[in-house]
Design an enzyme around this catalytic site. Structure first.
Site, PDB file in Angstrom:
ATOM      1  N   THR A  15       0.833  -1.204   0.000  1.00 43.75           N
ATOM      2  CA  THR A  15       0.000   0.000   0.000  1.00 43.75           C
ATOM      3  C   THR A  15       0.868   1.255   0.000  1.00 43.75           C
ATOM      4  O   THR A  15       0.365   2.364   0.168  1.00 43.75           O
ATOM      5  CB  THR A  15      -0.896   0.024   1.256  1.00 43.75           C
ATOM      6  OG1 THR A  15      -0.060  -0.158   2.398  1.00 43.75           O
ATOM      7  CG2 THR A  15      -1.932  -1.090   1.225  1.00 43.75           C
ATOM      8  N   ALA A 251       6.349   6.482   8.580  1.00 46.16           N
ATOM      9  CA  ALA A 251       5.060   6.142   7.976  1.00 46.16           C
ATOM     10  C   ALA A 251       5.250   6.104   6.478  1.00 46.16           C
ATOM     11  O   ALA A 251       6.230   6.635   5.941  1.00 46.16           O
ATOM     12  CB  ALA A 251       4.020   7.183   8.348  1.00 46.16           C
ATOM     13  N   LYS A 252       4.283   5.462   5.822  1.00 47.01           N
ATOM     14  CA  LYS A 252       4.420   5.319   4.373  1.00 47.01           C
ATOM     15  C   LYS A 252       4.465   6.678   3.673  1.00 47.01           C
ATOM     16  O   LYS A 252       4.965   6.820   2.579  1.00 47.01           O
ATOM     17  CB  LYS A 252       3.285   4.461   3.840  1.00 47.01           C
ATOM     18  CG  LYS A 252       3.544   3.000   4.210  1.00 47.01           C
ATOM     19  CD  LYS A 252       2.598   2.039   3.584  1.00 47.01           C
ATOM     20  CE  LYS A 252       3.113   0.624   3.847  1.00 47.01           C
ATOM     21  NZ  LYS A 252       2.102  -0.381   3.949  1.00 47.01           N
ATOM     22  N   ARG A 253       3.931   7.715   4.357  1.00 45.09           N
ATOM     23  CA  ARG A 253       3.926   9.019   3.689  1.00 45.09           C
ATOM     24  C   ARG A 253       5.257   9.769   3.808  1.00 45.09           C
ATOM     25  O   ARG A 253       5.426  10.823   3.219  1.00 45.09           O
ATOM     26  CB  ARG A 253       2.776   9.877   4.206  1.00 45.09           C
ATOM     27  CG  ARG A 253       2.842  10.110   5.681  1.00 45.09           C
ATOM     28  CD  ARG A 253       1.596  10.820   6.202  1.00 45.09           C
ATOM     29  NE  ARG A 253       1.634  10.865   7.636  1.00 45.09           N
ATOM     30  CZ  ARG A 253       1.297   9.855   8.426  1.00 45.09           C
ATOM     31  NH1 ARG A 253       0.862   8.727   7.897  1.00 45.09           N
ATOM     32  NH2 ARG A 253       1.386   9.954   9.726  1.00 45.09           N
TER      33      ARG A 253
END
Ligand code: GLU
Length: 279
Positions: A15, A251-253
């Site tokens: 994701t 975090a992925k962001r």
């Protein structure tokens, strides 16, 4: 293939791009397998097809190869095994362990907020009366299948026999109340995280689950599911989480900290490994 007593895995969801935290997790599991002369598996946790993307999956393979992590093939991709999860759900449903929950997310949050002070912040519910349920279904109202802790407690005669080995901590008594009546399936996503993980770990013969402390609570619920589905319980290890300089979790962001971004900036895998060890 020779049977090895030590089988571990890294199970990312495609994701987003992998970041330092994932690198630490993958390297910890991979090194443990190497030291034990065991096996290391990679599993793609892509049941949530709304959020998963093929380029992120491709990125996982590229980033891990760059890191120097090697895995067995074929890789298990959860999206290819809906029948395995459906069979487990069926077993739980037949055992009276699931109920339909028609509450919206905000209704659930309200309910938790209203719980008496000191009670866990996890949701506990109950099935609707048959007539009300039939009406909701006839109206086409969306629902999720939740695991009933009350039913599980009845079936198992309490939770006192549920233990798991947490490496570095010792034997831990599982307390499924921490996460409450978790959702195990939804209409749009046929199976939820906890169930898929438990089914896969058993089917893949995983003996050691090595993952971050952020998943420690999940282990309590997963231990219960293993008991209800009569599956073996692996040994768990919950490693520390890598933190950003501001003390927050990666975090992925955090685009600047993805492995591919580090690679573009000329960081070598050896430098990254060293930096992670120092962190
Ligand atoms: N897919 C989960 C994640 O990316 C990890 C599951 C697990 O290690 O059990 O957070």
């Amino acid at each position: 293939m020779s049977q090895s007593a030590f089988v571990t895995r890294f199970a990312p969801s495609p994701t987003g791009w992998l970041h330092r935290g994932h690198a630490y997790s993958a390297l910890t599991a991979f090194s443990a397998a190497r030291e034990a002369g065991g096996r290391f598996l990679l599993r793609i946790e892509d049941i949530d097809t709304e959020r998963c993307r093929p380029h992120f999956e491709q990125g996982i393979y590229e980033d891990l190869a760059w890191l120097g992590v090697g895995w067995e093939t074929p890789v298990r991709r959860q999206s290819e095994h809906p029948q395995d999860y459906a069979a487990a759900l069926d077993k739980l449903r037949q055992g009276g362990l699931l109920y339909r929950c028609f509450r919206t997310r905000s209704e659930v949050l309200d309910e938790i907020a209203r719980a008496p002070h000191g009670r866990t912040r996890a949701f506990r519910g109950e099935p609707l009366a048959a007539a009300d349920e039939a009406k909701m279904i006839a109206e086409g109202r969306p629902f999720a299948w939740r695991l009933s802790l009350a039913a599980a407690e009845r079936v198992l005669g309490g939770f006192s026999s549920l233990w798991f080995e947490d490496r570095g901590v010792g034997p831990v008594a599982a307390d499924p109340a921490i996460t409450g009546d978790v959702i195990l399936a939804r209409k749009d996503v046929g199976v939820a995280y906890h169930l898929a993980v438990v089914v896969d770990d058993a089917l893949q013969g995983v003996t050691q689950v090595i993952r971050g402390q952020d998943l420690r609570e999940a282990t309590h619920t997963q231990r219960l599911l293993q008991a209800l589905l009569e599956l073996p319980t692996p040994i768990y290890q919950h490693h520390r989480l890598l933190l950003r300089p501001d003390g927050k979790r990666f975090a992925k962001r955090d685009a600047a900290e993805t492995l591919r971004e580090l690679r573009v900036r000329g960081v070598t895998p050896a430098e990254l490994r060293e930096a992670i060890e120092r962190q």
